[in-house]
Motif scaffolding. Sequence first.
Motif, PDB file in Angstrom:
ATOM      1  N   VAL A  34       0.837  -1.213   0.000  1.00 32.08           N
ATOM      2  CA  VAL A  34       0.000   0.000   0.000  1.00 32.08           C
ATOM      3  C   VAL A  34       0.859   1.246   0.000  1.00 32.08           C
ATOM      4  CG1 VAL A  34      -1.678   1.319   1.343  1.00 32.08           C
ATOM      5  CG2 VAL A  34      -1.983  -1.145   1.041  1.00 32.08           C
ATOM      6  N   VAL A  35       1.921   1.249   0.803  1.00 36.87           N
ATOM      7  CA  VAL A  35       2.815   2.408   0.861  1.00 36.87           C
ATOM      8  C   VAL A  35       3.507   2.625  -0.481  1.00 36.87           C
ATOM      9  CG1 VAL A  35       4.885   3.333   1.948  1.00 36.87           C
ATOM     10  CG2 VAL A  35       3.142   2.222   3.348  1.00 36.87           C
ATOM     11  N   LEU A  36       3.948   1.531  -1.112  1.00 39.10           N
ATOM     12  CA  LEU A  36       4.602   1.665  -2.413  1.00 39.10           C
ATOM     13  C   LEU A  36       3.643   2.201  -3.470  1.00 39.10           C
ATOM     14  CD1 LEU A  36       6.736  -1.625  -2.550  1.00 39.10           C
ATOM     15  CD2 LEU A  36       7.536   0.720  -2.167  1.00 39.10           C
ATOM     16  N   ALA A  37       2.385   1.746  -3.454  1.00 36.91           N
ATOM     17  CA  ALA A  37       1.404   2.243  -4.417  1.00 36.91           C
ATOM     18  C   ALA A  37       1.129   3.727  -4.203  1.00 36.91           C
ATOM     19  CB  ALA A  37       0.113   1.437  -4.311  1.00 36.91           C
ATOM     20  N   ALA A  38       1.061   4.148  -2.928  1.00 33.05           N
ATOM     21  CA  ALA A  38       0.839   5.569  -2.639  1.00 33.05           C
ATOM     22  C   ALA A  38       2.005   6.421  -3.111  1.00 33.05           C
ATOM     23  CB  ALA A  38       0.600   5.756  -1.149  1.00 33.05           C
ATOM     24  N   LEU A  39       3.217   5.913  -2.946  1.00 38.13           N
ATOM     25  CA  LEU A  39       4.386   6.661  -3.406  1.00 38.13           C
ATOM     26  C   LEU A  39       4.419   6.779  -4.923  1.00 38.13           C
ATOM     27  CD1 LEU A  39       7.151   5.269  -1.008  1.00 38.13           C
ATOM     28  CD2 LEU A  39       6.016   7.500  -0.912  1.00 38.13           C
ATOM     29  N   LEU A  40       3.935   5.765  -5.623  1.00 31.92           N
ATOM     30  CA  LEU A  40       3.905   5.832  -7.086  1.00 31.92           C
ATOM     31  C   LEU A  40       2.853   6.805  -7.593  1.00 31.92           C
ATOM     32  CD1 LEU A  40       4.323   2.049  -8.002  1.00 31.92           C
ATOM     33  CD2 LEU A  40       6.040   3.879  -8.201  1.00 31.92           C
ATOM     34  N   VAL A  41       1.709   6.911  -6.908  1.00 32.80           N
ATOM     35  CA  VAL A  41       0.621   7.784  -7.355  1.00 32.80           C
ATOM     36  C   VAL A  41       0.850   9.225  -6.931  1.00 32.80           C
ATOM     37  CG1 VAL A  41      -1.863   8.199  -7.144  1.00 32.80           C
ATOM     38  CG2 VAL A  41      -1.000   5.880  -7.342  1.00 32.80           C
ATOM     39  N   LEU A  42       1.618   9.459  -5.876  1.00 32.68           N
ATOM     40  CA  LEU A  42       1.794  10.801  -5.325  1.00 32.68           C
ATOM     41  C   LEU A  42       2.299  11.813  -6.342  1.00 32.68           C
ATOM     42  CD1 LEU A  42       1.582  12.561  -2.821  1.00 32.68           C
ATOM     43  CD2 LEU A  42       3.916  11.888  -2.207  1.00 32.68           C
ATOM     44  N   PRO A  43       3.288  11.507  -7.207  1.00 32.90           N
ATOM     45  CA  PRO A  43       3.730  12.521  -8.180  1.00 32.90           C
ATOM     46  C   PRO A  43       2.662  12.928  -9.182  1.00 32.90           C
ATOM     47  CG  PRO A  43       5.365  10.783  -7.935  1.00 32.90           C
ATOM     48  CD  PRO A  43       4.137  10.309  -7.242  1.00 32.90           C
ATOM     49  N   LEU A  44       1.632  12.080  -9.387  1.00 34.98           N
ATOM     50  CA  LEU A  44       0.583  12.402 -10.350  1.00 34.98           C
ATOM     51  C   LEU A  44      -0.620  13.069  -9.714  1.00 34.98           C
ATOM     52  CD1 LEU A  44       0.582   9.074 -12.386  1.00 34.98           C
ATOM     53  CD2 LEU A  44       1.762  11.211 -12.950  1.00 34.98           C
ATOM     54  N   ALA A  45      -0.566  13.329  -8.421  1.00 38.54           N
ATOM     55  CA  ALA A  45      -1.730  13.884  -7.732  1.00 38.54           C
ATOM     56  C   ALA A  45      -2.111  15.248  -8.278  1.00 38.54           C
ATOM     57  CB  ALA A  45      -1.448  13.976  -6.225  1.00 38.54           C
ATOM     58  N   GLY A  46      -1.149  16.063  -8.625  1.00 34.52           N
ATOM     59  CA  GLY A  46      -1.461  17.391  -9.147  1.00 34.52           C
ATOM     60  C   GLY A  46      -1.848  17.395 -10.601  1.00 34.52           C
ATOM     61  N   CYS A  47      -1.699  16.265 -11.299  1.00 31.35           N
ATOM     62  CA  CYS A  47      -2.017  16.204 -12.725  1.00 31.35           C
ATOM     63  C   CYS A  47      -3.392  15.633 -13.000  1.00 31.35           C
ATOM     64  CB  CYS A  47      -0.973  15.357 -13.461  1.00 31.35           C
ATOM     65  SG  CYS A  47       0.727  15.937 -13.242  1.00 31.35           S
ATOM     66  N   ILE A  48      -4.011  15.017 -12.010  1.00 29.16           N
ATOM     67  CA  ILE A  48      -5.305  14.384 -12.219  1.00 29.16           C
ATOM     68  C   ILE A  48      -6.399  15.408 -11.988  1.00 29.16           C
ATOM     69  CG2 ILE A  48      -6.873  12.589 -11.419  1.00 29.16           C
ATOM     70  CD1 ILE A  48      -4.443  10.946 -10.653  1.00 29.16           C
ATOM     71  N   GLN A  49      -7.358  15.477 -12.943  1.00 34.90           N
ATOM     72  CA  GLN A  49      -8.470  16.416 -12.854  1.00 34.90           C
ATOM     73  C   GLN A  49      -9.721  15.749 -13.412  1.00 34.90           C
ATOM     74  OE1 GLN A  49      -7.798  20.080 -14.903  1.00 34.90           O
ATOM     75  NE2 GLN A  49      -9.900  20.782 -14.663  1.00 34.90           N
ATOM     76  N   PRO A  50     -10.882  15.921 -12.775  1.00 35.57           N
ATOM     77  CA  PRO A  50     -12.103  15.330 -13.324  1.00 35.57           C
ATOM     78  C   PRO A  50     -12.353  15.789 -14.753  1.00 35.57           C
ATOM     79  CG  PRO A  50     -12.465  16.114 -11.087  1.00 35.57           C
ATOM     80  CD  PRO A  50     -11.103  16.577 -11.494  1.00 35.57           C
ATOM     81  N   LEU A  51     -12.969  14.896 -15.532  1.00 35.52           N
ATOM     82  CA  LEU A  51     -13.133  15.170 -16.948  1.00 35.52           C
ATOM     83  C   LEU A  51     -13.958  16.415 -17.194  1.00 35.52           C
ATOM     84  CD1 LEU A  51     -12.795  14.303 -19.876  1.00 35.52           C
ATOM     85  CD2 LEU A  51     -14.797  12.839 -19.607  1.00 35.52           C
ATOM     86  N   TYR A  52     -15.048  16.610 -16.439  1.00 41.37           N
ATOM     87  CA  TYR A  52     -15.940  17.725 -16.679  1.00 41.37           C
ATOM     88  C   TYR A  52     -15.791  18.832 -15.629  1.00 41.37           C
ATOM     89  CZ  TYR A  52     -18.101  14.440 -19.863  1.00 41.37           C
ATOM     90  OH  TYR A  52     -18.319  13.537 -20.873  1.00 41.37           O
ATOM     91  N   ALA A  53     -14.680  18.859 -14.925  1.00 41.65           N
ATOM     92  CA  ALA A  53     -14.482  19.891 -13.910  1.00 41.65           C
ATOM     93  C   ALA A  53     -14.081  21.194 -14.569  1.00 41.65           C
ATOM     94  CB  ALA A  53     -13.406  19.457 -12.915  1.00 41.65           C
ATOM     95  N   PRO A  54     -14.742  22.333 -14.259  1.00 44.21           N
ATOM     96  CA  PRO A  54     -14.349  23.608 -14.831  1.00 44.21           C
ATOM     97  C   PRO A  54     -13.080  24.124 -14.184  1.00 44.21           C
ATOM     98  CG  PRO A  54     -16.144  23.922 -13.277  1.00 44.21           C
ATOM     99  CD  PRO A  54     -15.920  22.438 -13.395  1.00 44.21           C
ATOM    100  N   ALA A  55     -12.211  24.680 -14.995  1.00 44.13           N
ATOM    101  CA  ALA A  55     -10.963  25.226 -14.484  1.00 44.13           C
ATOM    102  C   ALA A  55     -10.440  26.242 -15.472  1.00 44.13           C
ATOM    103  CB  ALA A  55      -9.923  24.134 -14.260  1.00 44.13           C
ATOM    104  N   GLY A  56      -9.750  27.256 -14.963  1.00 46.19           N
ATOM    105  CA  GLY A  56      -9.109  28.238 -15.824  1.00 46.19           C
ATOM    106  C   GLY A  56     -10.110  29.078 -16.582  1.00 46.19           C
ATOM    107  N   PHE A  57      -9.710  29.513 -17.785  1.00 44.01           N
ATOM    108  CA  PHE A  57     -10.548  30.362 -18.610  1.00 44.01           C
ATOM    109  C   PHE A  57     -10.831  29.706 -19.950  1.00 44.01           C
ATOM    110  CE2 PHE A  57      -8.705  33.276 -15.584  1.00 44.01           C
ATOM    111  CZ  PHE A  57      -9.746  34.126 -15.286  1.00 44.01           C
ATOM    112  N   GLY A  58     -10.834  28.381 -20.019  1.00 40.59           N
ATOM    113  CA  GLY A  58     -11.091  27.704 -21.274  1.00 40.59           C
ATOM    114  C   GLY A  58     -12.578  27.679 -21.593  1.00 40.59           C
ATOM    115  N   LEU A  59     -12.938  26.890 -22.617  1.00 45.81           N
ATOM    116  CA  LEU A  59     -14.326  26.824 -23.051  1.00 45.81           C
ATOM    117  C   LEU A  59     -15.219  26.107 -22.051  1.00 45.81           C
ATOM    118  CD1 LEU A  59     -13.923  26.099 -26.876  1.00 45.81           C
ATOM    119  CD2 LEU A  59     -14.289  28.277 -25.722  1.00 45.81           C
ATOM    120  N   ASP A  60     -14.662  25.450 -21.031  1.00 45.43           N
ATOM    121  CA  ASP A  60     -15.460  24.773 -20.014  1.00 45.43           C
ATOM    122  C   ASP A  60     -15.241  25.371 -18.624  1.00 45.43           C
ATOM    123  OD1 ASP A  60     -16.533  22.964 -21.840  1.00 45.43           O
ATOM    124  OD2 ASP A  60     -14.790  21.665 -21.687  1.00 45.43           O
ATOM    125  N   SER A  61     -14.749  26.589 -18.565  1.00 44.83           N
ATOM    126  CA  SER A  61     -14.436  27.179 -17.266  1.00 44.83           C
ATOM    127  C   SER A  61     -15.708  27.685 -16.589  1.00 44.83           C
ATOM    128  CB  SER A  61     -13.444  28.328 -17.434  1.00 44.83           C
ATOM    129  OG  SER A  61     -14.023  29.379 -18.183  1.00 44.83           O
TER     130      SER A  61
END
Length: 209
Positions: A34-61
């Motif tokens: 479990v600890v090893l899996a958490a360490l592998l996923v941790l660097p990607l935590a800031g890159c994951i975003q819900p598909l339909y989540a609004p963010a920024g000033f794009g066409l879906d913001s």
Amino acid sequence: MWSFSKSAVGRSAVGARPTAEGRLPTALFRQVMVVLAALLVLPLAGCIQPLYAPAGFGLDSAPLAAELQSIAVDEIPQRLGHYVRNDLIFGLNGTGSQPPPRYRLMVVLRERVQTPILDTVTGRATSATVIVDAEYRLVTLPDEVEVTKGIAFNIASYDRFSNRFSNVRAARDAEIRNARVIADSIRTRIATVLATRLSPVPPPAVVRY
């Protein structure tokens, strides 16, 4: 005659049990995994975003969605205008909320039908093409300042039959297809313009000599 001892059978490869030497206990092994899996996923935590989540000033913001919801669509005459207006209202504000209007959208439709293919025996058209031009104009409220304008068009074809009611239904389906495409085109163009207006303007570059 052949004879086997119990001790030899017990030491055979088939009945042998894996030794626990050199292995971690099961609970500790699971915790380590479990600890090893958490360490592998941790660097990607800031890159994951819900598909339909609004963010920024794009066409879906979220800011752009609020701007689109504040667009009031004027009445458009005729049955085709009814279809286009309904699709525009749903595309601009599908939430059902009614925020105070800050923009006004006016659409003028021009529809024409062409029959390019004729039956040489009966002299009747076997197909028809519905061409629709939609001239739109978006202004602010209440000062009526023009934000954007343009022309969207679409072409839809359908087969004609000897049955009159089938022709009426096919023609109406073509109108519905035209209305859906035109409304989506107008919505995309307006969203692009409003997204540009909402996006922060970068400061001018300083040129040093």
